[in-house]
Design an enzyme around this catalytic site. Structure first.
Site, PDB file in Angstrom:
ATOM      1  N   ARG A  58       8.421  -2.181   1.113  1.00  0.00           N
ATOM      2  CA  ARG A  58       7.375  -3.109   0.674  1.00  0.00           C
ATOM      3  C   ARG A  58       6.641  -2.544  -0.534  1.00  0.00           C
ATOM      4  O   ARG A  58       6.398  -1.344  -0.612  1.00  0.00           O
ATOM      5  CB  ARG A  58       6.376  -3.339   1.805  1.00  0.00           C
ATOM      6  CG  ARG A  58       7.015  -3.813   3.100  1.00  0.00           C
ATOM      7  CD  ARG A  58       5.993  -3.790   4.226  1.00  0.00           C
ATOM      8  NE  ARG A  58       6.598  -4.143   5.510  1.00  0.00           N
ATOM      9  CZ  ARG A  58       5.951  -4.117   6.667  1.00  0.00           C
ATOM     10  NH1 ARG A  58       4.677  -3.757   6.699  1.00  0.00           N
ATOM     11  NH2 ARG A  58       6.578  -4.450   7.784  1.00  0.00           N
ATOM     12  N   ASP A  60       2.957  -3.204  -2.640  1.00  0.00           N
ATOM     13  CA  ASP A  60       1.652  -3.826  -2.424  1.00  0.00           C
ATOM     14  C   ASP A  60       1.427  -4.987  -3.382  1.00  0.00           C
ATOM     15  O   ASP A  60       2.109  -5.131  -4.391  1.00  0.00           O
ATOM     16  CB  ASP A  60       0.531  -2.805  -2.650  1.00  0.00           C
ATOM     17  CG  ASP A  60       0.597  -1.631  -1.696  1.00  0.00           C
ATOM     18  OD1 ASP A  60       1.231  -1.766  -0.641  1.00  0.00           O
ATOM     19  OD2 ASP A  60       0.001  -0.582  -2.020  1.00  0.00           O
ATOM     20  N   ARG A 204      -0.313   5.639  -4.727  1.00  0.00           N
ATOM     21  CA  ARG A 204      -1.580   5.323  -5.385  1.00  0.00           C
ATOM     22  C   ARG A 204      -2.677   6.311  -5.008  1.00  0.00           C
ATOM     23  O   ARG A 204      -3.534   6.656  -5.836  1.00  0.00           O
ATOM     24  CB  ARG A 204      -1.992   3.894  -5.041  1.00  0.00           C
ATOM     25  CG  ARG A 204      -1.066   2.843  -5.649  1.00  0.00           C
ATOM     26  CD  ARG A 204      -1.289   1.464  -5.051  1.00  0.00           C
ATOM     27  NE  ARG A 204      -2.646   1.000  -5.276  1.00  0.00           N
ATOM     28  CZ  ARG A 204      -3.162  -0.067  -4.673  1.00  0.00           C
ATOM     29  NH1 ARG A 204      -2.420  -0.781  -3.801  1.00  0.00           N
ATOM     30  NH2 ARG A 204      -4.397  -0.449  -4.918  1.00  0.00           N
TER      31      ARG A 204
END
Length: 252
Positions: A58, A60, A204
Protein backbone atom coordinates in the site's frame (compact mmCIF):
# COMPACT_ATOMS: atom_id res chain seq x y z
CA UNK A 1 -8.42 -12.86 -29.45
CA UNK A 2 -11.43 -12.44 -27.18
CA UNK A 3 -13.75 -14.47 -25.01
CA UNK A 4 -12.88 -16.48 -21.92
CA UNK A 5 -10.84 -19.54 -21.04
CA UNK A 6 -11.60 -22.22 -18.47
CA UNK A 7 -8.09 -21.80 -17.03
CA UNK A 8 -7.34 -18.63 -15.07
CA UNK A 9 -4.34 -16.61 -16.15
CA UNK A 10 -2.15 -14.62 -13.77
CA UNK A 11 -1.44 -11.17 -15.20
CA UNK A 12 1.28 -8.87 -13.87
CA UNK A 13 1.06 -5.08 -14.18
CA UNK A 14 3.74 -2.40 -13.81
CA UNK A 15 1.98 0.81 -12.79
CA UNK A 16 3.03 4.45 -12.58
CA UNK A 17 0.81 7.00 -10.85
CA UNK A 18 0.60 10.49 -9.47
CA UNK A 19 -1.00 10.01 -6.08
CA UNK A 20 -1.88 13.66 -5.49
CA UNK A 21 -5.66 13.29 -5.88
CA UNK A 22 -5.99 9.80 -4.42
CA UNK A 23 -6.72 8.35 -1.00
CA UNK A 24 -3.82 5.93 -1.37
CA UNK A 25 -3.42 2.59 -3.12
CA UNK A 26 -5.88 0.44 -1.18
CA UNK A 27 -9.51 0.16 -2.20
CA UNK A 28 -11.85 1.89 0.30
CA UNK A 29 -15.58 1.41 0.85
CA UNK A 30 -16.20 5.13 1.37
CA UNK A 31 -14.08 6.49 -1.49
CA UNK A 32 -13.83 5.92 -5.21
CA UNK A 33 -10.51 7.77 -5.32
CA UNK A 34 -8.00 4.97 -4.81
CA UNK A 35 -5.49 3.57 -7.28
CA UNK A 36 -6.52 -0.04 -6.71
CA UNK A 37 -10.20 0.83 -7.01
CA UNK A 38 -9.76 2.72 -10.30
CA UNK A 39 -7.81 -0.11 -11.93
CA UNK A 40 -10.16 -2.83 -10.65
CA UNK A 41 -13.17 -0.96 -12.05
CA UNK A 42 -11.64 -0.81 -15.54
CA UNK A 43 -10.42 -4.41 -15.43
CA UNK A 44 -13.81 -5.68 -14.28
CA UNK A 45 -15.52 -3.84 -17.12
CA UNK A 46 -13.01 -5.18 -19.63
CA UNK A 47 -13.25 -8.81 -18.53
CA UNK A 48 -16.85 -9.01 -17.28
CA UNK A 49 -15.40 -10.51 -14.08
CA UNK A 50 -15.07 -9.29 -10.51
CA UNK A 51 -11.35 -8.54 -10.61
CA UNK A 52 -9.38 -8.45 -7.37
CA UNK A 53 -6.09 -6.64 -7.86
CA UNK A 54 -3.16 -7.63 -5.64
CA UNK A 55 -0.59 -4.89 -5.09
CA UNK A 56 3.01 -5.23 -3.93
CA UNK A 57 2.03 -3.04 -0.98
CA UNK A 58 0.00 0.00 0.00
CA UNK A 59 1.03 3.57 -0.59
CA UNK A 60 -0.45 6.35 1.54
CA UNK A 61 -2.76 9.09 0.32
CA UNK A 62 -0.71 11.53 -1.77
CA UNK A 63 2.22 9.16 -2.33
CA UNK A 64 3.32 8.45 -5.90
CA UNK A 65 4.73 5.40 -7.69
CA UNK A 66 7.09 5.01 -10.62
CA UNK A 67 7.03 1.21 -10.64
CA UNK A 68 4.23 -0.25 -8.54
CA UNK A 69 3.65 -3.94 -9.18
CA UNK A 70 0.29 -5.71 -9.09
CA UNK A 71 -1.27 -8.92 -10.39
CA UNK A 72 -4.75 -10.28 -11.00
CA UNK A 73 -6.36 -13.52 -12.13
CA UNK A 74 -8.70 -13.70 -15.10
CA UNK A 75 -10.15 -16.07 -17.67
CA UNK A 76 -10.12 -13.46 -20.44
CA UNK A 77 -8.36 -14.43 -23.66
CA UNK A 78 -7.32 -10.86 -24.46
CA UNK A 79 -3.68 -10.48 -25.42
CA UNK A 80 -1.49 -8.65 -22.92
CA UNK A 81 -0.90 -5.80 -25.39
CA UNK A 82 -4.66 -5.35 -25.70
CA UNK A 83 -5.09 -5.37 -21.91
CA UNK A 84 -2.45 -2.64 -21.65
CA UNK A 85 -4.07 -0.57 -24.40
CA UNK A 86 -7.54 -0.90 -22.85
CA UNK A 87 -6.33 0.12 -19.40
CA UNK A 88 -4.44 3.14 -20.65
CA UNK A 89 -7.44 4.22 -22.72
CA UNK A 90 -9.95 4.15 -19.86
CA UNK A 91 -7.89 4.88 -16.75
CA UNK A 92 -7.45 8.48 -15.54
CA UNK A 93 -4.42 10.15 -17.09
CA UNK A 94 -2.58 10.20 -13.76
CA UNK A 95 -2.56 6.37 -13.65
CA UNK A 96 -0.52 4.68 -16.38
CA UNK A 97 0.13 0.99 -17.07
CA UNK A 98 3.76 0.75 -18.15
CA UNK A 99 3.82 -2.99 -18.82
CA UNK A 100 1.56 -6.06 -18.83
CA UNK A 101 2.94 -9.61 -18.77
CA UNK A 102 1.84 -13.17 -18.20
CA UNK A 103 3.04 -14.31 -14.77
CA UNK A 104 3.54 -17.77 -13.39
CA UNK A 105 0.61 -19.33 -11.58
CA UNK A 106 2.36 -18.96 -8.22
CA UNK A 107 3.47 -15.34 -8.63
CA UNK A 108 2.07 -13.08 -5.90
CA UNK A 109 3.02 -9.42 -6.11
CA UNK A 110 2.98 -8.91 -2.34
CA UNK A 111 4.20 -12.21 -0.87
CA UNK A 112 7.07 -12.63 -3.35
CA UNK A 113 8.64 -9.19 -2.80
CA UNK A 114 12.34 -9.29 -1.89
CA UNK A 115 13.02 -5.57 -1.60
CA UNK A 116 11.55 -2.14 -2.31
CA UNK A 117 13.15 1.21 -2.96
CA UNK A 118 11.54 4.54 -2.14
CA UNK A 119 12.68 8.03 -3.15
CA UNK A 120 11.95 11.12 -1.09
CA UNK A 121 12.58 14.51 -2.76
CA UNK A 122 13.25 17.88 -1.12
CA UNK A 123 13.57 21.17 -3.02
CA UNK A 124 16.28 23.23 -1.35
CA UNK A 125 16.38 26.68 -3.03
CA UNK A 126 15.05 29.85 -1.40
CA UNK A 127 12.10 29.84 -3.81
CA UNK A 128 9.47 27.10 -4.13
CA UNK A 129 9.41 24.91 -7.23
CA UNK A 130 6.64 25.27 -9.79
CA UNK A 131 6.85 22.18 -11.97
CA UNK A 132 8.14 19.90 -9.20
CA UNK A 133 5.79 21.17 -6.49
CA UNK A 134 3.45 18.10 -6.46
CA UNK A 135 6.39 15.72 -5.95
CA UNK A 136 8.72 17.51 -3.55
CA UNK A 137 8.61 19.39 -0.29
CA UNK A 138 10.19 22.83 -0.11
CA UNK A 139 12.80 23.20 2.63
CA UNK A 140 15.46 25.85 2.05
CA UNK A 141 16.94 26.10 5.54
CA UNK A 142 20.49 24.85 6.03
CA UNK A 143 20.83 21.13 6.68
CA UNK A 144 23.91 19.32 8.01
CA UNK A 145 24.09 16.44 5.54
CA UNK A 146 27.14 14.92 7.27
CA UNK A 147 25.20 14.51 10.52
CA UNK A 148 22.21 13.16 8.60
CA UNK A 149 24.41 10.50 6.99
CA UNK A 150 25.84 9.51 10.38
CA UNK A 151 22.31 9.09 11.73
CA UNK A 152 21.26 7.19 8.60
CA UNK A 153 24.12 4.72 9.09
CA UNK A 154 22.67 3.81 12.50
CA UNK A 155 19.44 2.73 10.79
CA UNK A 156 21.21 0.39 8.40
CA UNK A 157 20.79 -3.37 8.78
CA UNK A 158 18.21 -5.39 10.69
CA UNK A 159 16.30 -3.62 13.47
CA UNK A 160 12.93 -3.51 15.13
CA UNK A 161 11.39 -0.40 13.54
CA UNK A 162 8.20 -0.27 15.65
CA UNK A 163 9.16 3.23 16.84
CA UNK A 164 9.24 4.38 13.22
CA UNK A 165 5.66 3.37 12.46
CA UNK A 166 2.33 5.05 13.15
CA UNK A 167 0.49 1.76 13.53
CA UNK A 168 0.72 -0.85 16.27
CA UNK A 169 0.73 -4.44 15.06
CA UNK A 170 1.06 -7.95 16.49
CA UNK A 171 3.06 -8.97 13.42
CA UNK A 172 6.85 -8.72 13.32
CA UNK A 173 8.16 -5.17 13.04
CA UNK A 174 11.70 -6.27 12.26
CA UNK A 175 12.93 -5.03 8.90
CA UNK A 176 16.31 -4.82 7.18
CA UNK A 177 17.39 -1.56 5.56
CA UNK A 178 19.85 -2.48 2.80
CA UNK A 179 20.78 1.02 1.72
CA UNK A 180 19.94 4.59 2.76
CA UNK A 181 21.57 7.23 0.59
CA UNK A 182 21.19 11.00 0.96
CA UNK A 183 22.27 12.69 -2.26
CA UNK A 184 22.42 16.39 -3.19
CA UNK A 185 21.61 16.86 -6.88
CA UNK A 186 21.53 20.49 -8.03
CA UNK A 187 18.45 22.03 -6.35
CA UNK A 188 17.26 18.81 -4.75
CA UNK A 189 18.12 16.67 -1.77
CA UNK A 190 17.14 13.06 -2.44
CA UNK A 191 16.71 10.18 -0.02
CA UNK A 192 16.90 6.69 -1.54
CA UNK A 193 15.84 3.96 0.90
CA UNK A 194 15.92 0.24 0.08
CA UNK A 195 14.68 -2.45 2.48
CA UNK A 196 13.17 -5.91 2.51
CA UNK A 197 9.91 -4.30 3.58
CA UNK A 198 8.49 -1.21 5.28
CA UNK A 199 6.06 -0.59 8.12
CA UNK A 200 3.17 1.87 7.93
CA UNK A 201 4.60 5.42 7.45
CA UNK A 202 8.12 4.08 8.10
CA UNK A 203 9.86 5.87 5.23
CA UNK A 204 8.21 9.21 5.97
CA UNK A 205 9.09 9.00 9.67
CA UNK A 206 12.69 8.08 8.89
CA UNK A 207 13.00 11.04 6.49
CA UNK A 208 11.33 13.41 8.95
CA UNK A 209 13.67 12.25 11.72
CA UNK A 210 16.79 12.65 9.58
CA UNK A 211 15.69 16.13 8.54
CA UNK A 212 15.41 17.10 12.21
CA UNK A 213 18.93 15.75 12.69
CA UNK A 214 20.06 17.95 9.80
CA UNK A 215 18.37 20.97 11.37
CA UNK A 216 20.09 20.34 14.70
CA UNK A 217 16.85 19.53 16.53
CA UNK A 218 17.88 15.91 17.18
CA UNK A 219 21.38 14.55 17.84
CA UNK A 220 22.44 11.87 15.39
CA UNK A 221 23.14 9.24 18.07
CA UNK A 222 19.57 9.65 19.39
CA UNK A 223 18.61 7.19 16.63
CA UNK A 224 19.88 4.38 18.86
CA UNK A 225 17.41 5.29 21.64
CA UNK A 226 14.58 5.50 19.11
CA UNK A 227 15.28 1.98 17.92
CA UNK A 228 15.73 0.60 21.44
CA UNK A 229 12.63 2.24 22.93
CA UNK A 230 10.33 1.15 20.06
CA UNK A 231 8.13 4.14 20.97
CA UNK A 232 6.81 6.33 18.16
CA UNK A 233 6.93 9.47 20.32
CA UNK A 234 10.73 9.26 20.51
CA UNK A 235 11.24 9.48 16.74
CA UNK A 236 10.93 12.63 14.66
CA UNK A 237 8.03 14.07 12.72
CA UNK A 238 6.46 12.35 9.71
CA UNK A 239 7.49 13.99 6.43
CA UNK A 240 4.63 15.01 4.10
CA UNK A 241 3.31 12.37 1.71
CA UNK A 242 3.78 14.27 -1.56
CA UNK A 243 7.59 14.04 -1.48
CA UNK A 244 7.52 10.23 -1.54
CA UNK A 245 7.62 7.97 -4.59
CA UNK A 246 7.80 4.17 -4.76
CA UNK A 247 10.70 3.71 -7.16
CA UNK A 248 11.02 -0.05 -7.61
CA UNK A 249 9.95 -3.46 -6.36
CA UNK A 250 12.25 -6.44 -6.79
CA UNK A 251 11.55 -10.16 -6.89
CA UNK A 252 13.73 -13.22 -7.32
Amino acid sequence: MSGVNSVKRNIKLVIMYDGTKYSGWQRLKNSEMTIQGKIETVLSKMTGEDIQLIGSGRTDAGVHAFNQIANFHTTTLKKVKDIKAYLNQYLPKDIVIKDVKEASERFHSRYNVKEKTYLYRIWTTDYPPVFEEPYTIHMHQSLDIEKMNKAANLLMGEHDFQGFSNKKTKKSTIRTIKSLDIIKEKDELKFYITADGFLYNMVRIIVGTLLEVGEGKIKEDAILNMLESKERENAGTRAPAKGLTLQSVKYN
